[in-house]
Design an enzyme around this catalytic site. Structure first.
Site, PDB file in Angstrom:
ATOM      1  N   TYR A  59      48.652  56.320  27.833  1.00  0.00           N
ATOM      2  CA  TYR A  59      49.189  57.209  26.815  1.00  0.00           C
ATOM      3  C   TYR A  59      48.770  58.663  26.624  1.00  0.00           C
ATOM      4  O   TYR A  59      49.447  59.546  26.385  1.00  0.00           O
ATOM      5  CB  TYR A  59      48.884  56.420  25.331  1.00  0.00           C
ATOM      6  CG  TYR A  59      49.783  55.238  24.986  1.00  0.00           C
ATOM      7  CD1 TYR A  59      50.927  55.258  24.864  1.00  0.00           C
ATOM      8  CD2 TYR A  59      49.191  53.922  25.356  1.00  0.00           C
ATOM      9  CE1 TYR A  59      51.722  54.158  24.552  1.00  0.00           C
ATOM     10  CE2 TYR A  59      49.835  52.772  25.087  1.00  0.00           C
ATOM     11  CZ  TYR A  59      51.289  52.738  24.677  1.00  0.00           C
ATOM     12  OH  TYR A  59      51.903  51.858  24.825  1.00  0.00           O
ATOM     13  N   ARG A  62      51.694  59.786  29.126  1.00  0.00           N
ATOM     14  CA  ARG A  62      52.688  60.152  28.356  1.00  0.00           C
ATOM     15  C   ARG A  62      52.712  61.381  27.295  1.00  0.00           C
ATOM     16  O   ARG A  62      53.538  62.178  27.361  1.00  0.00           O
ATOM     17  CB  ARG A  62      53.076  58.875  27.338  1.00  0.00           C
ATOM     18  CG  ARG A  62      53.078  57.619  28.028  1.00  0.00           C
ATOM     19  CD  ARG A  62      54.387  57.138  28.454  1.00  0.00           C
ATOM     20  NE  ARG A  62      54.858  57.883  29.811  1.00  0.00           N
ATOM     21  CZ  ARG A  62      54.293  57.357  31.065  1.00  0.00           C
ATOM     22  NH1 ARG A  62      53.418  56.644  30.827  1.00  0.00           N
ATOM     23  NH2 ARG A  62      54.700  57.975  32.051  1.00  0.00           N
ATOM     24  N   ASN A  93      61.252  56.110  19.070  1.00  0.00           N
ATOM     25  CA  ASN A  93      60.675  57.302  20.020  1.00  0.00           C
ATOM     26  C   ASN A  93      59.343  57.561  19.452  1.00  0.00           C
ATOM     27  O   ASN A  93      59.081  57.934  18.312  1.00  0.00           O
ATOM     28  CB  ASN A  93      61.482  58.143  20.368  1.00  0.00           C
ATOM     29  CG  ASN A  93      62.778  57.804  21.152  1.00  0.00           C
ATOM     30  OD1 ASN A  93      63.006  56.642  21.364  1.00  0.00           O
ATOM     31  ND2 ASN A  93      63.658  58.717  21.099  1.00  0.00           N
ATOM     32  N   HIS A 110      57.655  52.979  15.810  1.00  0.00           N
ATOM     33  CA  HIS A 110      56.791  52.515  16.920  1.00  0.00           C
ATOM     34  C   HIS A 110      55.673  53.414  16.876  1.00  0.00           C
ATOM     35  O   HIS A 110      54.998  53.311  18.038  1.00  0.00           O
ATOM     36  CB  HIS A 110      57.423  52.356  18.241  1.00  0.00           C
ATOM     37  CG  HIS A 110      58.298  51.328  17.894  1.00  0.00           C
ATOM     38  ND1 HIS A 110      59.476  51.050  18.941  1.00  0.00           N
ATOM     39  CD2 HIS A 110      58.539  50.227  17.128  1.00  0.00           C
ATOM     40  CE1 HIS A 110      60.121  49.977  18.501  1.00  0.00           C
ATOM     41  NE2 HIS A 110      59.457  49.433  17.455  1.00  0.00           N
TER      42      HIS A 110
HETATM   43  P1  OAD Z   1      65.526  51.156  26.252  1.00  0.00           P
HETATM   44  O1  OAD Z   1      65.126  51.523  27.429  1.00  0.00           O
HETATM   45  O2  OAD Z   1      65.599  49.590  26.060  1.00  0.00           O
HETATM   46  O3  OAD Z   1      66.942  51.517  26.114  1.00  0.00           O
HETATM   47  C1  OAD Z   1      67.487  52.653  26.473  1.00  0.00           C
HETATM   48  C2  OAD Z   1      69.127  52.787  26.064  1.00  0.00           C
HETATM   49  O4  OAD Z   1      69.389  54.213  26.286  1.00  0.00           O
HETATM   50  C3  OAD Z   1      70.034  52.128  26.909  1.00  0.00           C
HETATM   51  O5  OAD Z   1      70.906  51.536  26.035  1.00  0.00           O
HETATM   52  C4  OAD Z   1      70.552  53.138  27.935  1.00  0.00           C
HETATM   53  O6  OAD Z   1      71.857  52.739  28.268  1.00  0.00           O
HETATM   54  C5  OAD Z   1      70.601  54.303  27.099  1.00  0.00           C
HETATM   55  N1  OAD Z   1      70.722  55.727  27.709  1.00  0.00           N
HETATM   56  C6  OAD Z   1      70.029  55.915  28.794  1.00  0.00           C
HETATM   57  N2  OAD Z   1      70.507  57.232  29.370  1.00  0.00           N
HETATM   58  C7  OAD Z   1      71.059  57.601  28.146  1.00  0.00           C
HETATM   59  C8  OAD Z   1      71.356  59.069  27.668  1.00  0.00           C
HETATM   60  N3  OAD Z   1      71.274  60.219  28.626  1.00  0.00           N
HETATM   61  N4  OAD Z   1      71.812  59.207  26.572  1.00  0.00           N
HETATM   62  C9  OAD Z   1      71.836  58.124  25.548  1.00  0.00           C
HETATM   63  N5  OAD Z   1      71.416  56.937  26.015  1.00  0.00           N
HETATM   64  C10 OAD Z   1      70.950  56.834  27.201  1.00  0.00           C
HETATM   65  O7  OAD Z   1      64.971  51.701  25.195  1.00  0.00           O
HETATM   66  P2  OAD Z   1      64.900  51.609  23.540  1.00  0.00           P
HETATM   67  O8  OAD Z   1      66.037  50.599  23.139  1.00  0.00           O
HETATM   68  O9  OAD Z   1      64.165  52.926  22.843  1.00  0.00           O
HETATM   69  O10 OAD Z   1      58.535  50.113  22.457  1.00  0.00           O
HETATM   70  O11 OAD Z   1      63.509  50.626  23.518  1.00  0.00           O
HETATM   71  C11 OAD Z   1      62.918  50.146  22.399  1.00  0.00           C
HETATM   72  C12 OAD Z   1      61.453  49.917  22.407  1.00  0.00           C
HETATM   73  O12 OAD Z   1      61.189  49.044  23.698  1.00  0.00           O
HETATM   74  C13 OAD Z   1      60.769  51.113  22.599  1.00  0.00           C
HETATM   75  O13 OAD Z   1      60.486  51.946  21.456  1.00  0.00           O
HETATM   76  C14 OAD Z   1      59.483  50.786  23.338  1.00  0.00           C
HETATM   77  C15 OAD Z   1      59.991  49.800  24.140  1.00  0.00           C
HETATM   78  O14 OAD Z   1      59.090  48.785  24.857  1.00  0.00           O
HETATM   79  C16 OAD Z   1      57.125  50.143  22.491  1.00  0.00           C
HETATM   80  O15 OAD Z   1      56.700  50.632  23.596  1.00  0.00           O
HETATM   81  C17 OAD Z   1      56.375  49.317  21.505  1.00  0.00           C
END
Ligand code: OAD
Length: 243
Positions: A59, A62, A93, A110
């Site tokens: 972290y 990050r 995020n 989160h």
């Molecule tokens: P993911 O990495 O699972 O999903 C990211 C999404 O963003 C995918 O659907 C991609 O297709 C999309 N994507 C990629 N590039 C993009 C762009 N330029 N514009 C828009 N979308 C784009 O991330 P999250 O769904 O945020 O939690 O993940 C959820 C949680 O899982 C996070 O908060 C984190 C992680 O583990 C913890 O760490 C507790």
């Protein structure tokens, strides 16, 4: 919210894709963070108990990276929409790019990278900005500090509030989340039936079969430009003379 804004509550659920164009990696895409790191090692409560030093460093890195990136067009448009809608952002995020773009109502499901808290009392939260948290540092009450992040295996304290926001939405949008992680992903079920709903993502995202989302297949920046156009057509700004 005042009477003029009735019917104009826009709630937006954002995920890592929202910040991808700022240079922050997503988690589950090819080349995403969970290819480089074991999620259970760096983002779970078990990981913290096993190796808090490693997690503290993860972290710290990050946070350091966050100091060197900027909000992108998508964040900026979302902030500008506050001029026309009552915007609430529910974000998964842990970055602060929505706030830095100017958004004022942001709920961090989160946690937040720029904050740390006592391991014993989750209400003792402290803002450390972009500085490092050294492993072994303690709160003024003597409790060890930890990153203010909600890890896998932990409850999500803000979920009830987020659910109320979504249930109260007049317009809803999802930007840049794979909808893989619960309970955040389940928020879309709190929408009132018939609420106009949009999804922005360059890749396919699995939605419940009966959902009625308008899908905008684009990255966050261009996707938000297209969404802004659609919203301005569907919900023209109220004429100030008629107020
Ligand atoms: P993911 O990495 O699972 O999903 C990211 C999404 O963003 C995918 O659907 C991609 O297709 C999309 N994507 C990629 N590039 C993009 C762009 N330029 N514009 C828009 N979308 C784009 O991330 P999250 O769904 O945020 O939690 O993940 C959820 C949680 O899982 C996070 O908060 C984190 C992680 O583990 C913890 O760490 C507790």
């Amino acid at each position: 919210m005042n009477g003029d804004e009735r019917g104009r509550r826009l709630v937006v659920l954002t995920g890592a894709g929202m910040s991808a164009e700022s240079g922050l990696k997503t988690f589950r895409d090819a080349g995403g963070l969970w290819e480089e790191y074991d999620v259970m090692e760096v983002a779970s409560i078990e990981g913290w108990h096993r190796n808090p030093k490693l997690m503290t460093e993860f972290y710290n890195q990050r946070r350091e990276q966050l100091a060197h990136v900027e909000p992108n067009l998508g964040h900026r448009i979302l902030a500008e929409l506050e001029g026309f809608f009552d915007v609430g952002i529910v974000t998964q995020n842990v970055d602060n790019l929505h706030e830095r773009a100017g958004s004022t109502k942001v709920l961090h499901l989160h946690g937040e990278l720029t904050k740390v808290r006592s391991v014993r009392d989750e209400t003792r939260v402290r803002d450390i900005g972009y500085s490092r948290m050294e492993f072994g540092e303690t709160d003024t009450d003597g409790s060890p500090l930890r990153p203010h992040i909600v890890w896998f295996g932990e409850a999500v304290p803000m979920i009830a509030e987020a659910s109320r926001w979504v249930a109260g939405a007049d317009i809803f949008a999802v930007v840049g989340t794979s909808l893989n992680v619960y309970p955040a992903a389940g928020l879309i079920h709190d929408l009132r039936p018939g609420t106009p709903a949009f999804l922005i993502d360059p890749n396919e995202v699995a939605l419940p079969s009966k959902s009625h989302f308008t899908v905008i297949r684009a990255g966050a920046g261009h996707g938000m430009e297209l969404l802004r156009e659609k919203l301005m057509d569907l919900f023209p700004a109220p004429d100030p003379r008629q107020r």
